[in-house]
Every structure is written in structure tokens, then in C-alpha cells.
Design a protein around this motif. Sequence first.
Motif, PDB file in Angstrom:
ATOM      1  N   LEU A 176       0.836  -1.201   0.000  1.00  0.00           N
ATOM      2  CA  LEU A 176       0.000   0.000   0.000  1.00  0.00           C
ATOM      3  C   LEU A 176       0.874   1.255   0.000  1.00  0.00           C
ATOM      4  O   LEU A 176       0.645   2.181  -0.791  1.00  0.00           O
ATOM      5  N   TYR A 177       1.891   1.273   0.842  1.00  0.00           N
ATOM      6  CA  TYR A 177       2.782   2.439   0.893  1.00  0.00           C
ATOM      7  C   TYR A 177       3.525   2.633  -0.431  1.00  0.00           C
ATOM      8  O   TYR A 177       3.748   3.762  -0.860  1.00  0.00           O
ATOM      9  N   ASN A 178       3.885   1.540  -1.084  1.00  0.00           N
ATOM     10  CA  ASN A 178       4.528   1.645  -2.405  1.00  0.00           C
ATOM     11  C   ASN A 178       3.576   2.263  -3.420  1.00  0.00           C
ATOM     12  O   ASN A 178       3.982   3.100  -4.230  1.00  0.00           O
ATOM     13  N   TYR A 179       2.302   1.863  -3.385  1.00  0.00           N
ATOM     14  CA  TYR A 179       1.325   2.430  -4.321  1.00  0.00           C
ATOM     15  C   TYR A 179       1.106   3.919  -4.051  1.00  0.00           C
ATOM     16  O   TYR A 179       0.968   4.709  -4.977  1.00  0.00           O
ATOM     17  N   ILE A 180       1.087   4.287  -2.769  1.00  0.00           N
ATOM     18  CA  ILE A 180       0.917   5.696  -2.403  1.00  0.00           C
ATOM     19  C   ILE A 180       2.101   6.514  -2.924  1.00  0.00           C
ATOM     20  O   ILE A 180       1.939   7.572  -3.544  1.00  0.00           O
ATOM     21  N   ALA A 181       3.297   6.007  -2.707  1.00  0.00           N
ATOM     22  CA  ALA A 181       4.517   6.694  -3.169  1.00  0.00           C
ATOM     23  C   ALA A 181       4.518   6.784  -4.690  1.00  0.00           C
ATOM     24  O   ALA A 181       4.911   7.805  -5.269  1.00  0.00           O
ATOM     25  N   GLU A 182       4.060   5.736  -5.348  1.00  0.00           N
ATOM     26  CA  GLU A 182       4.016   5.684  -6.828  1.00  0.00           C
ATOM     27  C   GLU A 182       3.080   6.763  -7.368  1.00  0.00           C
ATOM     28  O   GLU A 182       3.386   7.426  -8.366  1.00  0.00           O
ATOM     29  N   MET A 183       1.952   6.962  -6.705  1.00  0.00           N
ATOM     30  CA  MET A 183       0.951   7.941  -7.156  1.00  0.00           C
ATOM     31  C   MET A 183       1.424   9.379  -6.882  1.00  0.00           C
ATOM     32  O   MET A 183       1.006  10.300  -7.549  1.00  0.00           O
ATOM     33  N   ASN A 184       2.269   9.555  -5.851  1.00  0.00           N
ATOM     34  CA  ASN A 184       2.731  10.887  -5.484  1.00  0.00           C
ATOM     35  C   ASN A 184       3.935  11.328  -6.299  1.00  0.00           C
ATOM     36  O   ASN A 184       4.389  12.466  -6.132  1.00  0.00           O
TER      37      ASN A 184
END
Length: 185
Positions: A176-184
Amino acid sequence: MLIGYARISTDDRNLNLQKDALVSAGCEKIYSDRISGAKATRAGLTLALEVARTGDVLIVWRLDRLGRSLKDLIEIMSILDERGIGLSTLQESITTTNKSGRLIFHLFGALAEFERNLIRERTTAGLVAARKRGHKGGRPKALDPAQRQLAVKLYTDGQHTIMEICRLMGISKPTLYNYIAEMNT
């Protein structure tokens, strides 16, 4: 002092042949293992190396009893070399207590390094070719792009806890944190 080391791969074999040869060679102490040579920790070999002192010679029946791969043999030889311990094989008649025996081991080391470099080059070339064909390395994403956006939206809305989002989407917190970082980015 002459120290013998014998190893068999499986329990259905017997150490007698190797031990008899080591006794005939004049070994005062003999250590053995009943384990695959591929295993990193071999209690008998470890003990033999602990007992050996500068000037001693470790004797093995055949070189393949000492190590499974050339790399493994070179590593063991380096340890012996650092401690001033010789190595002798009964079947191949190789001994590092003389200059020609040391030369053979240095040639083995050069060949091993050459082989590692070839493997590295082939691997790199294979990865480059795969990228040119559009293949991306690594583990596939757990969620498709729409699901990833939904997970990030649930996170940014603040209506659900991280654990709830992870359970709902079937992913771990780091994912989840990787996806958040990817979107940011």
C-alpha cells in the motif's frame, strides 16, 4: 600434523574407504561429515579447520570431498592459505605444500573468476534483450492500475484505517505504501 577430512553425501554410503585411505596416508586425526557438499556448514570440516595449526596439512581423499563447487574450493583454500595450512588430495595427488600445487590452485581461482564474469555478462545481456522486448523484471503488481488508484483514494480520504484498506484490497502495508509513493511521484 596431518589432519584428515572425509565426507559422504548420504547415509546409505560408508566412510570406510576414505577413512582407510586417510589412515594409510598417516593422518593423526580424522574428521568427517555425512552431509551434502552443497551445505555451507559442515561440522566435521569446521572442527578440522579449528584444530589445524600453521604448518599442518589437511588431507582429503578426493578434491570433491572438500567442496562441491570450484568457488567453494577456492574459498576453503583461501582460509587454509591465510592460516598457513597445506592441502593435499590422495586421488588427484595435488598438494599445496609445494610451488606446483599452489600454481594449480591459482589457475583454478583464475578459471573460477573467469566463469563468474561470463555468467555476469550473459545475465546482463539477457536482461537488456528482455527489456528491449518490453519485458519488465520484478514481481508483478498485486493490483491493476484502477485497483491501485482505489487503494490510494481510500487512504487519502481517511475514512478507513491502513489495516482495513489492506484487508479489503488483499495487499500488505508495504505494498500500500509503495502504491501511495508511486501515485505521489
